[in-house]
Design a protein around this motif. Structure first.
Motif, mmCIF file in Angstrom:
data_model
loop_
_atom_site.group_PDB
_atom_site.id
_atom_site.type_symbol
_atom_site.label_atom_id
_atom_site.label_comp_id
_atom_site.label_asym_id
_atom_site.label_seq_id
_atom_site.Cartn_x
_atom_site.Cartn_y
_atom_site.Cartn_z
ATOM 1 N N GLN A 120 0.855 -0.760 0.277
ATOM 2 C CA GLN A 120 0.102 -0.218 0.285
ATOM 3 C C GLN A 120 0.768 1.505 -0.304
ATOM 4 N N ILE A 121 0.008 2.314 -0.595
ATOM 5 C CA ILE A 121 0.625 3.650 -0.783
ATOM 6 C C ILE A 121 1.326 4.179 0.826
ATOM 7 N N LEU A 122 2.023 4.549 1.516
ATOM 8 C CA LEU A 122 1.759 5.397 2.251
ATOM 9 C C LEU A 122 2.808 6.204 2.632
ATOM 10 N N THR A 123 2.809 7.522 2.549
ATOM 11 C CA THR A 123 3.448 8.598 1.477
ATOM 12 C C THR A 123 3.882 10.115 3.442
ATOM 13 N N VAL A 124 4.958 9.416 3.607
ATOM 14 C CA VAL A 124 4.885 10.705 4.560
ATOM 15 C C VAL A 124 5.134 12.164 4.442
ATOM 16 N N CYS A 125 4.024 12.861 5.109
ATOM 17 C CA CYS A 125 4.506 14.310 5.040
ATOM 18 C C CYS A 125 5.498 15.098 4.907
ATOM 19 N N HIS A 126 6.788 15.042 4.386
ATOM 20 C CA HIS A 126 8.524 15.450 4.082
ATOM 21 C C HIS A 126 7.632 16.078 2.577
ATOM 22 N N VAL A 127 7.494 17.195 3.144
ATOM 23 C CA VAL A 127 6.423 17.954 1.870
ATOM 24 C C VAL A 127 7.418 18.710 1.579
ATOM 25 N N LEU A 128 9.080 19.092 2.260
ATOM 26 C CA LEU A 128 9.599 19.665 1.539
ATOM 27 C C LEU A 128 10.380 19.447 0.145
ATOM 28 N N ARG A 129 10.503 17.443 0.795
ATOM 29 C CA ARG A 129 10.765 17.324 -0.638
ATOM 30 C C ARG A 129 10.494 18.169 -2.331
ATOM 31 N N TYR A 130 8.888 18.097 -2.018
ATOM 32 C CA TYR A 130 8.123 18.088 -2.332
ATOM 33 C C TYR A 130 7.927 19.728 -3.397
ATOM 34 N N SER A 131 8.424 20.406 -2.696
ATOM 35 C CA SER A 131 8.752 22.165 -3.006
ATOM 36 C C SER A 131 9.842 22.753 -4.121
ATOM 37 N N THR A 132 9.146 23.260 -4.527
ATOM 38 C CA THR A 132 10.265 23.808 -5.569
ATOM 39 C C THR A 132 11.430 24.171 -5.183
ATOM 40 N N PHE A 133 11.597 25.284 -4.719
ATOM 41 C CA PHE A 133 12.955 25.572 -3.799
ATOM 42 C C PHE A 133 14.031 25.075 -3.869
ATOM 43 N N PHE A 134 13.679 23.221 -3.261
ATOM 44 C CA PHE A 134 14.504 22.431 -2.563
ATOM 45 C C PHE A 134 14.749 21.274 -3.533
ATOM 46 N N SER A 135 13.351 21.126 -4.726
ATOM 47 C CA SER A 135 13.420 20.469 -6.243
ATOM 48 C C SER A 135 15.270 20.764 -6.564
ATOM 49 N N GLU A 136 14.799 22.324 -6.866
ATOM 50 C CA GLU A 136 15.824 22.900 -7.038
ATOM 51 C C GLU A 136 17.470 22.930 -7.141
#
Length: 417
Positions: A120-136
């Motif tokens: 099953q999908i269990l995605t933890v809300c470590h949201v910073l991985r998904y930000s444009t800033f930290f992705s850059e």
């Protein structure tokens, strides 16, 4: 369209994730809610058009039913993550789970392992991985623009007002009721560092304490509450009247009272936790902490979390063999200083939503995962669990005064299980 249920209609569930469904009803729709606070439950249900028989006063009642929808968002308080998540995985829900996974390291590992076993999908809300800033920032590192990273200085600037609101007066003020400060607030940072460096942490040492927000530092003339005739309330930067007695509908005011009614706001300040003097609360989490981390590839990290900053955000310096990167989330700036003399300043594209748009981006990513099981997300439950363990080890080091070997720490947890 994805059908969803929400456990916990607090600030994160109500606004960070609930608002995504309102903006994009063609992607996801909330059809069930479990929330013990009647006002919050009814507001969320009314906003999302949830039928009365799909409104529950607790998560147990919701999960006592056969599977009601496709996905579950678990946004309950920290100590109410483990049980509903484990039960929901058994039922067959895919899950978006607020961090931290659990205040217990063994439970954290169990949750990750359970998701893998159930497929099953269990995605933890470590949201910073998904930000444009930290992705850059991640792209810059992966492109080897500064060569091999040697060392990192990383600051979590909590902000004096955020510390007072969330960690002195608020839900995360006391670790016996929620989590340690470094787990609750800084598991984001541990996850970021693990992701950016691309290796596992091997050793951790940490120091920190609750030094300022206690009765020893209460000004003369202060009272138990800001509304009790406090002699210094007008000058106090933490005055609850200044922060909360207004008609704003955004954070942090909407946490104290959902409606912008001044009489109701004043009542909440006089009677609720957010009106207490910051020097006279029942808080016990640290107001400053440092951690030193060593990674498998030899990279060293000096991490600092501090309440005593004017601005809220993260600042960092990454030092490599060909140059260095200096960044500030508050300024939305990443500066690359090459040893050749060239300098490059990048302002990543900004997206609507909290955490610099990261709340929006993680919901978008979660929707993609549900609609396309072959889609590879930026993280996994086990990756999140491993970054949690760095925070657990740091707190262990802070309390014991010992440097923690991550291998030994992991072995001890396995023996306990």
């Amino acid at each position: 369209m994805i059908k969803a249920a929400l456990l916990g209609a607090g600030n994160r569930g109500m606004f960070a994730y609930g608002s995504y469904a309102l903006d994009r009803p063609n992607e996801i729709q909330f059809v069930a809610i479990a929330e013990p606070n009647t006002k919050k439950r009814e507001k969320f249900a009314e906003t999302h058009g949830i039928e009365e028989d799909m409104q529950f006063s607790n998560w147990e009642d919701l999960l006592d039913n056969p599977k009601l929808c496709d996905v579950l968002l678990v946004c309950t308080q920290d100590r109410n993550h483990y049980e509903p998540t484990m039960k929901a995985l058994d039922i067959g829900y895919d899950i978006l789970l607020e961090k931290p996974m659990s205040p217990n390291p063994s439970e954290t590992l169990e949750m990750a392992e359970k998701a893998h076993q159930c497929n099953q999908i269990l995605t933890v809300c470590h949201v910073l991985r998904y930000s444009t800033f930290f992705s850059e920032l991640k792209s810059i590192i992966d492109d080897n623009k500064i060569g091999d990273i040697m060392s990192i200085q990383w600051n979590e600037n909590v902000g004096y007002y955020h510390q007072a609101h969330s960690f002195v007066r608020g839900n995360w003020r006391n670790s016996t009721e929620s989590s340690s400060m470094i787990l609750q607030k800084c598991s984001h940072d541990m996850d970021m560092l693990q992701w950016l460096i691309g290796e596992q942490c091997t050793k951790v040492s940490s120091f920190g304490s609750l030094s300022y927000f206690n009765e020893d530092n209460a000004p003369e003339g202060s009272t138990e509450r800001c509304t009790d005739g406090c002699a210094v309330e007008h000058e106090c930067p933490y005055s609850a009247l200044k922060w909360y007695h207004n008609e704003k509908t955004t954070w942090p005011v909407n946490v104290v009272e959902l409606t912008p009614d001044l009489d109701m706001r004043l009542k909440a300040i006089k009677e609720g936790p957010y009106g207490r003097c910051v020097y006279r609360s029942d808080n016990n989490v640290v107001d400053h902490q440092v951690a030193n981390l060593l990674f498998e590839n030899g990279v060293t990290v000096a991490f600092t979390m501090s309440a005593f900053t004017k601005e809220q955000g993260r600042t960092f310096q990454l030092m490599g063999t060909k140059g260095e990167i200096i960044g500030s989330t508050t300024k939305n700036e990443i500066t690359i200083k090459y040893f050749s003399g060239k300098e490059e300043v990048i302002s990543p594209a900004q997206v609507q939503g909290g955490h610099g748009g990261a709340d929006t981006m993680i919901m978008r990513d979660f929707v993609k995962q549900i609609n396309d099981k072959t889609y590879k997300s930026k993280t996994s439950a086990m990756e999140s669990a491993k970054s949690h363990l760095i925070a657990f080890a740091a707190e262990e080091s802070r309390l014991s005064g010992e440097t923690i070997s991550m291998d030994e720490y992991m072995n001890q947890l396995k023996q306990l299980n």
